[in-house]
Write an enzyme that holds these catalytic residues in place. Structure first.
Site, PDB file in Angstrom:
ATOM      1  N   ALA A   1       0.728  -0.955  -0.079  1.00 30.17           N
ATOM      2  CA  ALA A   1      -0.001  -0.074   0.205  1.00 30.17           C
ATOM      3  C   ALA A   1       0.846   1.181  -0.013  1.00 30.17           C
ATOM      4  CB  ALA A   1      -0.864  -0.044   1.119  1.00 30.17           C
TER       5      ALA A   1
ATOM      6  N   ALA B   1       2.196   1.747  -3.428  1.00 28.16           N
ATOM      7  CA  ALA B   1       1.155   2.175  -4.495  1.00 28.16           C
ATOM      8  C   ALA B   1       1.018   3.725  -4.257  1.00 28.16           C
ATOM      9  CB  ALA B   1       0.089   1.328  -4.190  1.00 28.16           C
ATOM     10  N   GLU B   2       0.842   3.938  -2.756  1.00 30.79           N
ATOM     11  CA  GLU B   2       0.492   5.590  -2.659  1.00 30.79           C
ATOM     12  C   GLU B   2       1.558   6.423  -2.986  1.00 30.79           C
ATOM     13  OE1 GLU B   2      -2.041   8.271   0.207  1.00 30.79           O
ATOM     14  OE2 GLU B   2      -2.220   6.179   0.608  1.00 30.79           O
ATOM     15  N   THR B   3       2.658   5.786  -2.753  1.00 31.98           N
ATOM     16  CA  THR B   3       3.691   6.617  -3.205  1.00 31.98           C
ATOM     17  C   THR B   3       3.941   7.103  -4.885  1.00 31.98           C
ATOM     18  OG1 THR B   3       5.197   5.934  -1.380  1.00 31.98           O
ATOM     19  CG2 THR B   3       6.522   6.780  -3.289  1.00 31.98           C
TER      20      THR B   3
ATOM     21  N   SER C   1       0.881   9.057  -5.926  1.00 35.59           N
ATOM     22  CA  SER C   1       1.008  10.433  -5.608  1.00 35.59           C
ATOM     23  C   SER C   1       1.827  11.021  -6.500  1.00 35.59           C
ATOM     24  CB  SER C   1       1.321  10.619  -4.042  1.00 35.59           C
ATOM     25  OG  SER C   1       0.325  10.243  -3.190  1.00 35.59           O
TER      26      SER C   1
END
Length: 157
Positions: free
Chosen positions: A71, A74-76, A79
């Site tokens: 997660a 993925a968020e890195t 973003s």
């Protein structure tokens, strides 16, 4: 961990940020959490963001890659893609992250690739596919970010 490596950015994007005195590769270093997890951004544009992360050091008690580590990767990536789409006058704030974990990984390096599903004026959505070294899908994630004006964000709105 923490050693420097070159991130591949489109030249026009590098030029735009350099004109403002911003070191774009340093800005998108994946931050302190990314450093602790040894996330390495390899390529970054609004069309595609690629990074790797080792399984070792990012596992849960059973020895498998932690779902939270996937997660974070993925968020890195999503973003970064959202910020590059928004440009220098916007900041990206994650508002929804969904991760489906398909299989475990016990060793090696995983690679995440983020590609846009939607790029609007106020929101972006990226799909992030995380694979192992045999190109088997470990996780599929979707991140939606709100694009806020820099002035709004600085004022706390």
């Amino acid at each position: 961990m923490g050693e420097q490596h070159a991130v591949k950015f489109p030249q026009e994007v590098l030029d735009e940020y350099a004109a403002l005195g911003i070191d774009l590769p340093a800005l998108f270093s994946a931050g302190h959490l990314g450093e602790r997890m040894d996330i390495r951004i390899l390529e970054a544009s609004a069309d595609r963001v690629v990074a790797t992360m080792p399984v070792e050091g990012n596992t849960q008690p059973y020895g498998l890659l932690h779902g939270g580590a996937s997660a974070v990767l993925a968020e890195t990536l999503g973003s970064i893609g959202a910020m590059l789409h928004g440009g220098i006058n916007k900041i990206a704030v994650g508002v929804d992250l969904n991760c489906t974990h398909h299989r475990g990984a016990r060793s090696g390096i995983v690679t995440g690739v983020a590609t846009p599903l939607h790029r609007g004026r106020s929101t972006t959505t990226f799909e992030i596919v995380i694979t192992d070294e045999q190109d088997r899908r470990i996780c599929t994630a979707r991140l939606t970010c709100l694009l806020r004006d820099v002035e709004q964000a600085a004022a706390g709105a």
